[in-house]
Design a protein around this motif. Structure first.
Motif, PDB file in Angstrom:
ATOM      1  N   ARG A 152      10.695  -2.347  -6.561  1.00  0.00           N
ATOM      2  CA  ARG A 152       9.450  -1.960  -7.315  1.00  0.00           C
ATOM      3  C   ARG A 152       9.674  -0.398  -7.309  1.00  0.00           C
ATOM      4  O   ARG A 152       9.201   0.063  -8.328  1.00  0.00           O
ATOM      5  CB  ARG A 152       8.324  -2.271  -6.878  1.00  0.00           C
ATOM      6  CG  ARG A 152       7.790  -3.862  -7.117  1.00  0.00           C
ATOM      7  CD  ARG A 152       6.355  -4.052  -6.781  1.00  0.00           C
ATOM      8  NE  ARG A 152       6.031  -3.773  -5.332  1.00  0.00           N
ATOM      9  CZ  ARG A 152       6.166  -4.799  -4.383  1.00  0.00           C
ATOM     10  NH1 ARG A 152       6.624  -6.069  -4.613  1.00  0.00           N
ATOM     11  NH2 ARG A 152       5.775  -4.620  -3.292  1.00  0.00           N
ATOM     12  N   ILE A 153       9.877   0.225  -6.324  1.00  0.00           N
ATOM     13  CA  ILE A 153       9.902   1.801  -6.502  1.00  0.00           C
ATOM     14  C   ILE A 153      11.295   2.477  -6.878  1.00  0.00           C
ATOM     15  O   ILE A 153      11.174   3.679  -7.242  1.00  0.00           O
ATOM     16  CB  ILE A 153       9.476   2.251  -5.065  1.00  0.00           C
ATOM     17  CG1 ILE A 153      10.511   1.913  -3.819  1.00  0.00           C
ATOM     18  CG2 ILE A 153       8.163   1.620  -4.619  1.00  0.00           C
ATOM     19  CD1 ILE A 153       9.978   2.781  -2.999  1.00  0.00           C
ATOM     20  N   VAL A 154      12.464   1.832  -6.705  1.00  0.00           N
ATOM     21  CA  VAL A 154      13.559   2.553  -7.037  1.00  0.00           C
ATOM     22  C   VAL A 154      13.721   2.597  -8.595  1.00  0.00           C
ATOM     23  O   VAL A 154      13.279   1.507  -9.247  1.00  0.00           O
ATOM     24  CB  VAL A 154      14.824   1.754  -6.558  1.00  0.00           C
ATOM     25  CG1 VAL A 154      16.193   2.358  -7.140  1.00  0.00           C
ATOM     26  CG2 VAL A 154      14.777   1.761  -4.888  1.00  0.00           C
ATOM     27  N   PRO A 155      14.087   3.597  -9.331  1.00  0.00           N
ATOM     28  CA  PRO A 155      14.239   4.054 -10.472  1.00  0.00           C
ATOM     29  C   PRO A 155      15.078   2.832 -11.232  1.00  0.00           C
ATOM     30  O   PRO A 155      16.137   2.271 -10.621  1.00  0.00           O
ATOM     31  CB  PRO A 155      14.830   5.301 -10.789  1.00  0.00           C
ATOM     32  CG  PRO A 155      14.439   5.902  -9.563  1.00  0.00           C
ATOM     33  CD  PRO A 155      14.436   4.855  -8.416  1.00  0.00           C
ATOM     34  N   GLU A 202      13.578  12.159   0.231  1.00  0.00           N
ATOM     35  CA  GLU A 202      12.835  12.350   1.095  1.00  0.00           C
ATOM     36  C   GLU A 202      11.498  11.540   1.410  1.00  0.00           C
ATOM     37  O   GLU A 202      11.298  11.027   2.772  1.00  0.00           O
ATOM     38  CB  GLU A 202      12.233  13.907   1.208  1.00  0.00           C
ATOM     39  CG  GLU A 202      11.405  14.255   2.468  1.00  0.00           C
ATOM     40  CD  GLU A 202      10.972  15.796   2.390  1.00  0.00           C
ATOM     41  OE1 GLU A 202       9.944  16.015   2.754  1.00  0.00           O
ATOM     42  OE2 GLU A 202      11.750  16.471   1.523  1.00  0.00           O
ATOM     43  N   VAL A 203      10.959  11.305   0.330  1.00  0.00           N
ATOM     44  CA  VAL A 203       9.684  10.215   0.457  1.00  0.00           C
ATOM     45  C   VAL A 203      10.134   8.792   0.742  1.00  0.00           C
ATOM     46  O   VAL A 203       9.547   8.151   1.502  1.00  0.00           O
ATOM     47  CB  VAL A 203       8.948  10.340  -1.065  1.00  0.00           C
ATOM     48  CG1 VAL A 203       7.962   9.274  -0.828  1.00  0.00           C
ATOM     49  CG2 VAL A 203       8.192  11.562  -0.942  1.00  0.00           C
ATOM     50  N   LEU A 204      11.350   8.555   0.145  1.00  0.00           N
ATOM     51  CA  LEU A 204      11.878   7.067   0.459  1.00  0.00           C
ATOM     52  C   LEU A 204      12.322   7.018   2.062  1.00  0.00           C
ATOM     53  O   LEU A 204      12.056   6.169   2.625  1.00  0.00           O
ATOM     54  CB  LEU A 204      13.272   6.906  -0.528  1.00  0.00           C
ATOM     55  CG  LEU A 204      14.023   5.624  -0.279  1.00  0.00           C
ATOM     56  CD1 LEU A 204      12.950   4.341  -0.478  1.00  0.00           C
ATOM     57  CD2 LEU A 204      15.022   5.380  -1.156  1.00  0.00           C
ATOM     58  N   ILE A 205      12.843   8.016   2.543  1.00  0.00           N
ATOM     59  CA  ILE A 205      13.204   8.104   3.801  1.00  0.00           C
ATOM     60  C   ILE A 205      12.064   7.943   4.890  1.00  0.00           C
ATOM     61  O   ILE A 205      11.924   7.263   5.667  1.00  0.00           O
ATOM     62  CB  ILE A 205      14.220   9.365   4.164  1.00  0.00           C
ATOM     63  CG1 ILE A 205      15.497   9.244   3.706  1.00  0.00           C
ATOM     64  CG2 ILE A 205      14.310   9.278   5.780  1.00  0.00           C
ATOM     65  CD1 ILE A 205      16.501  10.483   3.538  1.00  0.00           C
ATOM     66  N   TYR A 215       0.717  -1.312  -0.051  1.00  0.00           N
ATOM     67  CA  TYR A 215       0.136  -0.042  -0.102  1.00  0.00           C
ATOM     68  C   TYR A 215       0.969   1.206  -0.220  1.00  0.00           C
ATOM     69  O   TYR A 215       0.219   2.285  -0.297  1.00  0.00           O
ATOM     70  CB  TYR A 215      -0.891   0.005   1.141  1.00  0.00           C
ATOM     71  CG  TYR A 215      -2.255  -0.506   1.028  1.00  0.00           C
ATOM     72  CD1 TYR A 215      -3.074  -0.241  -0.242  1.00  0.00           C
ATOM     73  CD2 TYR A 215      -2.695  -1.840   1.779  1.00  0.00           C
ATOM     74  CE1 TYR A 215      -4.309  -1.080  -0.442  1.00  0.00           C
ATOM     75  CE2 TYR A 215      -3.784  -2.457   1.411  1.00  0.00           C
ATOM     76  CZ  TYR A 215      -4.580  -2.018   0.503  1.00  0.00           C
ATOM     77  OH  TYR A 215      -5.654  -2.510   0.293  1.00  0.00           O
ATOM     78  N   GLN A 216       2.043   1.120   0.426  1.00  0.00           N
ATOM     79  CA  GLN A 216       2.969   2.305   0.611  1.00  0.00           C
ATOM     80  C   GLN A 216       3.409   2.761  -0.846  1.00  0.00           C
ATOM     81  O   GLN A 216       4.000   3.853  -1.292  1.00  0.00           O
ATOM     82  CB  GLN A 216       4.124   1.787   1.496  1.00  0.00           C
ATOM     83  CG  GLN A 216       3.887   2.020   2.800  1.00  0.00           C
ATOM     84  CD  GLN A 216       3.254   3.305   3.337  1.00  0.00           C
ATOM     85  OE1 GLN A 216       3.653   4.072   3.042  1.00  0.00           O
ATOM     86  NE2 GLN A 216       2.194   2.947   4.403  1.00  0.00           N
ATOM     87  N   GLU A 217       3.384   1.823  -1.938  1.00  0.00           N
ATOM     88  CA  GLU A 217       3.882   2.201  -3.322  1.00  0.00           C
ATOM     89  C   GLU A 217       3.104   3.390  -3.805  1.00  0.00           C
ATOM     90  O   GLU A 217       1.721   3.235  -4.351  1.00  0.00           O
ATOM     91  CB  GLU A 217       3.844   1.003  -4.216  1.00  0.00           C
ATOM     92  CG  GLU A 217       4.596   0.005  -3.528  1.00  0.00           C
ATOM     93  CD  GLU A 217       4.458  -1.242  -4.454  1.00  0.00           C
ATOM     94  OE1 GLU A 217       3.849  -1.223  -5.472  1.00  0.00           O
ATOM     95  OE2 GLU A 217       4.845  -2.403  -3.886  1.00  0.00           O
ATOM     96  N   GLN A 218       3.526   4.494  -4.077  1.00  0.00           N
ATOM     97  CA  GLN A 218       3.038   5.385  -4.948  1.00  0.00           C
ATOM     98  C   GLN A 218       4.250   6.430  -5.593  1.00  0.00           C
ATOM     99  O   GLN A 218       4.773   6.752  -4.732  1.00  0.00           O
ATOM    100  CB  GLN A 218       1.888   6.246  -4.076  1.00  0.00           C
ATOM    101  CG  GLN A 218       2.801   6.839  -2.778  1.00  0.00           C
ATOM    102  CD  GLN A 218       1.597   7.300  -1.935  1.00  0.00           C
ATOM    103  OE1 GLN A 218       0.465   7.756  -2.462  1.00  0.00           O
ATOM    104  NE2 GLN A 218       1.772   7.759  -0.885  1.00  0.00           N
ATOM    105  N   ALA A 219       4.111   6.585  -6.842  1.00  0.00           N
ATOM    106  CA  ALA A 219       5.278   7.584  -7.360  1.00  0.00           C
ATOM    107  C   ALA A 219       4.679   8.956  -7.416  1.00  0.00           C
ATOM    108  O   ALA A 219       3.511   9.196  -7.146  1.00  0.00           O
ATOM    109  CB  ALA A 219       5.254   6.889  -9.070  1.00  0.00           C
TER     110      ALA A 219
END
Length: 181
Positions: free
Chosen positions: A140-143, A93-96, A84-88
């Motif tokens: 999934r979220i790292v470029p 700052e968002v990653l931290i 549920y935390q996955e949102q682009a």
């Protein structure tokens, strides 16, 4: 928290003395108590942090998550929360903030090298399922143009300095490294 159900209290006084009505109440009260418990559980299942096994199964089906047979309910909840935390879009700052909310402050080391385009994350997780879920989230979220390395952060020498060599001799290197001592 199940309520004590007593249908007799809702009856008019005329019905209270009838044996057949009291017999019906004895049968209805446990059924209504069970129904009330199911309603409360259904309401609790709307929140991932307190969801039951059935609620976790429902979330996993919705999110296409396949839990391992030996996953605890806590690990399954963690995996659902990470999904549920996955949102682009993701910024540093968002990653931290995301890692702090999921893993807790200080339970990881994050090293970002923007020139070499590398991201190194050392996680302090003791449950293998949580490590895998956190790693899947980061993958999934790292470029895609960054090289991602996710590892476990092992016990540091500073933690062991109070132990004598004679005491540490009784455990293996792997046990010391993984915090079994």
């Amino acid at each position: 928290m199940a309520r004590e159900v007593d249908v007799v209290q809702y009856w008019p006084p005329v019905l209270i003395d009838i044996k057949e009505m009291l017999a019906m109440a004895k049968v209805e009260n446990p059924v209504l108590s069970a129904l009330w418990s199911l309603i409360e559980q259904t309401l609790d299942d709307q929140f991932v942090v307190i969801t039951s096994e059935n609620g976790a199964t429902h979330y996993e089906k919705m999110l296409n998550i396949h839990p391992a047979d030996n996953d605890s309910l806590e690990t399954r909840r963690f995996r659902i929360l990470t999904r549920y935390q996955e949102q682009a879009p993701y910024t540093e700052e968002v990653l931290i903030r995301l890692l702090n909310s999921l893993l807790g402050n200080g339970s990881y080391e994050l090293t970002i090298n923007k020139v070499e385009k590398t991201l190194d994350v050392k996680l302090e997780l003791t449950i293998r399922g949580m490590f895998d879920a956190a790693k899947d989230l980061l993958e999934r979220i790292v470029p895609q143009n960054m090289i991602l390395t996710v590892r476990l952060r092992y016990i540091q020498h500073s933690v062991l300095r109070d132990h004598r060599h004679v005491d540490l001799k009784q455990v293996t290197h792997d046990q010391i490294r993984n915090g079994v001592i």
